[in-house]
Motif scaffolding. Structure first.
Motif, short mmCIF file in Angstrom:
data_model
loop_
_atom_site.label_atom_id
_atom_site.label_comp_id
_atom_site.label_asym_id
_atom_site.label_seq_id
_atom_site.Cartn_x
_atom_site.Cartn_y
_atom_site.Cartn_z
N HIS A 175 0.82 -1.20 0.00
CA HIS A 175 0.00 0.00 0.00
C HIS A 175 0.86 1.25 0.00
CE1 HIS A 175 -2.97 2.83 2.04
NE2 HIS A 175 -3.18 2.81 0.75
N GLU A 176 1.90 1.24 0.83
CA GLU A 176 2.77 2.40 0.90
C GLU A 176 3.49 2.64 -0.43
OE1 GLU A 176 2.84 4.77 3.07
OE2 GLU A 176 1.20 3.63 3.97
N ASN A 178 2.32 1.98 -3.42
CA ASN A 178 1.41 2.41 -4.48
C ASN A 178 1.37 3.93 -4.67
OD1 ASN A 178 0.47 0.38 -5.96
ND2 ASN A 178 -1.47 0.15 -4.89
N ASN A 179 1.43 4.67 -3.58
CA ASN A 179 1.33 6.13 -3.70
C ASN A 179 2.50 6.75 -4.44
OD1 ASN A 179 -1.22 6.83 -2.77
ND2 ASN A 179 -0.60 6.46 -0.65
N PRO A 180 3.73 6.52 -3.96
CA PRO A 180 4.85 7.06 -4.74
C PRO A 180 4.90 6.48 -6.15
CG PRO A 180 5.64 5.70 -2.91
CD PRO A 180 4.19 5.89 -2.71
N LEU A 181 4.46 5.23 -6.30
CA LEU A 181 4.46 4.63 -7.64
C LEU A 181 3.53 5.41 -8.57
CD1 LEU A 181 5.44 2.27 -9.40
CD2 LEU A 181 3.37 1.05 -8.73
N SER A 182 2.41 5.85 -8.01
CA SER A 182 1.48 6.64 -8.82
C SER A 182 2.12 7.92 -9.29
CB SER A 182 0.23 7.00 -8.00
OG SER A 182 -0.43 5.84 -7.61
N ILE A 183 2.94 8.50 -8.42
CA ILE A 183 3.60 9.75 -8.80
C ILE A 183 4.58 9.50 -9.95
CG2 ILE A 183 5.12 11.59 -7.99
CD1 ILE A 183 3.90 11.07 -5.16
N ASN A 185 4.42 7.12 -12.06
CA ASN A 185 3.59 6.77 -13.22
C ASN A 185 3.07 8.02 -13.92
OD1 ASN A 185 2.15 4.91 -14.89
ND2 ASN A 185 0.29 5.44 -13.75
N GLU A 186 2.52 8.93 -13.12
CA GLU A 186 1.96 10.16 -13.71
C GLU A 186 3.07 11.01 -14.33
OE1 GLU A 186 -1.07 10.51 -14.13
OE2 GLU A 186 -1.76 8.93 -12.77
N SER A 187 4.21 11.09 -13.63
CA SER A 187 5.29 11.94 -14.12
C SER A 187 5.86 11.41 -15.43
CB SER A 187 6.41 12.03 -13.08
OG SER A 187 5.87 12.34 -11.82
N ASP A 189 4.39 9.52 -17.52
CA ASP A 189 3.36 9.65 -18.55
C ASP A 189 3.30 11.09 -19.07
OD1 ASP A 189 1.26 8.43 -20.05
OD2 ASP A 189 -0.15 9.64 -18.87
N TRP A 190 3.50 12.02 -18.15
CA TRP A 190 3.47 13.44 -18.55
C TRP A 190 4.64 13.75 -19.48
CZ3 TRP A 190 1.20 17.32 -20.12
CH2 TRP A 190 1.67 18.64 -20.00
N ARG A 224 3.35 -2.48 -10.34
CA ARG A 224 1.89 -2.42 -10.19
C ARG A 224 1.31 -3.84 -10.14
NH1 ARG A 224 -1.45 1.36 -14.00
NH2 ARG A 224 -0.18 0.33 -15.56
N GLU B 15 -1.48 13.41 -1.52
CA GLU B 15 -0.15 13.32 -2.17
C GLU B 15 -0.01 14.48 -3.15
OE1 GLU B 15 2.41 11.20 -1.99
OE2 GLU B 15 1.63 9.57 -0.74
N PHE B 18 1.39 13.91 -6.62
CA PHE B 18 0.45 13.18 -7.47
C PHE B 18 -0.59 14.13 -8.06
CE2 PHE B 18 -3.60 10.91 -7.90
CZ PHE B 18 -3.24 9.96 -8.85
N MET B 21 1.01 16.38 -10.79
CA MET B 21 1.26 15.72 -12.07
C MET B 21 -0.04 15.44 -12.82
SD MET B 21 4.35 15.90 -12.31
CE MET B 21 4.22 15.41 -14.02
N LYS B 25 -1.38 17.15 -16.47
CA LYS B 25 -1.77 16.31 -17.61
C LYS B 25 -3.21 16.58 -18.03
CE LYS B 25 -0.78 11.91 -17.26
NZ LYS B 25 -0.59 10.67 -16.48
N GLY B 86 -5.71 3.36 -3.79
CA GLY B 86 -4.37 2.82 -3.93
C GLY B 86 -4.31 1.50 -3.21
N LYS B 107 -5.10 2.80 -8.17
CA LYS B 107 -3.82 3.49 -8.33
C LYS B 107 -2.72 2.48 -8.55
CE LYS B 107 -3.71 7.70 -5.51
NZ LYS B 107 -3.17 8.16 -4.23
N PRO B 108 -1.70 2.70 -9.32
CA PRO B 108 -1.60 3.85 -10.22
C PRO B 108 -2.53 3.66 -11.41
CG PRO B 108 0.44 2.52 -10.21
CD PRO B 108 -0.55 1.81 -9.37
#
Lengths: 412, 155
Positions: A175-176, A178-183, A185-187, A189-190, A224, B15, B18, B21, B25, B86, B107-108
């Motif tokens: 769980h912990e 997942n959050n930084p992973l999302s960041i 992922n988004e970055s 992707d951007w 993921r 976050e 998050f 970003m 987008k 998440g 998430k993600p």
């Protein structure tokens, strides 16, 4: 987790009722008479005229108690005793001597003789000593067996505790992450979207950017998969319990690994005395378990190897066996194969979660997984499932209840 | 002729990176974005902004996503909410759906999937608003008819 039974191939042969005997003596006449005496009382025996012949016999035959003369032309009995103890410490040896002497007696006992008897020895007395020696051997074997059993129980218990606490920890970690992973992922992707813009189309080293971003994305996907597998396994998933044909389960699982079978050039045999029946279970999750076990089997075999799948009814439930003729699992690894993240596969090929999750699912469905493995011959994973998950101890639903989809989702 | 206004999205997540970003987008993809970093801020900012869809993280310190969702649905029933989890808390997500969330994402999240859900949510909100407008128009019509008839009935 207590339900998991892990067996490796260390079967102990039961000890025979009567000891297998060997007499080593240069006195041919004595050998004949003692053998006849023992045979008459139901104790067949082997005989050798000297230490060399004795060792020869021992290399070929199983012996429990040896009676050895101290002084033979071919060498000393003491030396033979030492050789015997070197290669089979649990064999009992009785020393015989023509002229008892204190030094020899002490040396013999130190070297591990059961007893030291003076010739001439009364045959009945000798046989009594042999029986005593054999009793001691059997007792030691029994003690050894019990100690091993205790050790095994302790190991299983600590394995259960380890798995339980690992499960809790792993969920928290997933769980912990997942959050930084999302960041990330988004970055990533951007960045990718920025690079897709006309203004950035012709920047220097453009292919390098694309390549590196691709790697980041692959990495994110891998993480993921792991975190989602873990979190979905925590029993939060909605379960569907329905009646499903065993035939269908097997064929669906097999078709899911069809490509893998082809790539390994594997021979798959499906045998089953009675797969026409059906059980109440969660088909999706059970299929997942079968696919996991089949995948492991296919990874275990050499190219062109054999995987055998069989299903049969057992009482009201079913037993599904998946056998592979691969290298087998070393004993020291057997204890760990159900731990999360334990894997022997190369990174990216396996997450080490397949067996961990399979075990959790099967236990939730009221079943057990058993493993038997022999080095060099292969492994068998056996799933035992009850006719319905409620039939095995959860107790809140009568097993004979026919028309339920037992919806655990609402039962919690 | 209706001029398409951009979908106005509020992203609620503790976050910050998050949110940043995702916001950049979404703006790039033509959305209007308002960030909020906790449940209370979300509720406070909803009043002042004309939001179409809220993307709401379930697990936040303070007011958690489910409580915020309940409050949103009480105050602004036609506002659409997409839950972000998440967590393997599918159970929580199901509870969220029962409370009136439009959808949820693990998430993600995959960006294209999010875009699709955002557009669907906006469509549902518009359909909803359309029905309300029609109902209001009919109400007005009936009232005006009744209003027209009133002097007649008096006769």
């Amino acid at each position: 987790m207590q339900n998991t039974i892990i067996r490796s191939d260390r079967k102990r042969e039961p000890m025979p009722e009567r000891p297998r005997l060997l007499f080593v003596d240069d006195n041919e006449a004595w050998l004949q008479s003692i053998q006849r005496f023992c045979a008459g009382r139901g104790y067949p025996s082997l005989a050798a005229p000297g230490p060399a012949e004795g060792l020869d016999l021992l290399a070929r035959e199983e012996v429990d108690v040896a009676v050895v003369d101290m002084k033979m032309p071919g060498g000393s009995g003491l030396e033979l005793l030492r050789r015997i103890k070197e290669c089979s410490a649990d064999m009992e040896v009785i020393l015989l001597t023509g002229h008892a002497n204190m030094t020899d007696a002490v040396e013999g006992m130190k070297a591990g003789a059961f007893d030291y008897l003076s010739k001439p020895v009364e045959p009945g007395y000798l046989l009594e000593k042999i029986r005593q020696a054999y009793d001691r051997k059997r007792m030691e074997a029994e003690n050894l067996r019990q100690a091993e059993f205790r050790r095994e129980m302790e190991r299983q218990l600590s394995r259960c505790e380890r798995l339980a606490s690992l499960g809790t920890m792993v969920a928290g970690v997933a769980h912990e992450i997942n959050n930084p992973l999302s960041i990330i992922n988004e970055s990533a992707d951007w960045l990718k979207r920025l690079l897709a813009k006309d203004a950035l189309r012709d920047i220097p080293m453009r292919p390098e950017f694309d390549r590196v971003l691709e790697k980041i994305e692959t990495g994110v996907r891998r993480i993921r998969t792991i975190t989602h597998d873990l979190l979905c396994s925590l029993g939060n998933d909605k379960r569907v319990i329905q009646e499903v044909g065993i035939d269908r389960l097997l064929s669906e699982a097999l078709s899911a690994v069809g490509q893998h079978v082809a790539s390994r050039n594997a021979r798959i045999e499906v045998t089953g005395a009675d797969t026409s029946g059906s059980i109440w279970t969660d088909p999706g999750r059970l299929r997942q378990v079968l696919v996991n076990l089949l995948t492991n089997a296919l990874d275990a075999i050499e190219s062109g190897g054999r995987v055998r799948v069989s299903a049969k009814r057992s009482g009201n439930g079913i037993v599904v066996e998946i056998f592979d003729d691969g290298a087998g699992i070393p004993k020291e690894l057997l204890d760990r194969i159900f731990e999360p993240f334990f894997t022997t596969k190369t990174p990216g090929r396996g997450t080490g979660l397949g067996l961990y999750l399979s075990l959790r699912i099967v236990e939730e469905l009221g079943g057990v997984i058993e493993v038997e493995s022999t080095i060099g011959r292969g492994s068998t994973f056996r799933i035992r499932l009850p006719a319905s998950p409620a039939g095995n101890g959860s107790g809140d639903l009568a097993p004979e209840r026919k028309n339920h989809p037992l919806n655990q989702g609402d039962n919690r | 002729m209706i001029i398409k206004t951009p979908v106005h999205v509020m992203i609620v997540d503790d976050e910050r990176d998050f949110v940043e970003m995702l916001a950049v987008k979404l703006k790039d993809a033509g959305f209007e974005v308002t960030p909020a970093y906790d449940g209370q801020e979300c509720l406070d900012r909803l009043q002042a902004n004309n939001i179409d869809v809220v993307v709401l993280d379930i697990k936040m310190p303070g007011l958690d996503g489910i409580e915020v969702l309940r409050e949103i649905k009480r105050l602004y029933p036609i506002l659409e909410v997409i839950l972000l989890t998440g967590h393997g808390s599918i159970e929580t997500s199901v509870r969220g759906m029962k409370l009136g969330a439009f959808d949820y994402l693990l998430k993600p999240a995959d960006f294209d999937e999010l875009l699709e859900k955002l557009h669907n949510a906006r469509q549902r909100k518009e359909a909803h608003e359309e029905r309300i407008r029609k109902a209001e128009a009919q109400l007005l019509l009936r009232e005006s008819r009744r209003g027209g008839r009133l002097p007649f009935e008096k006769d």
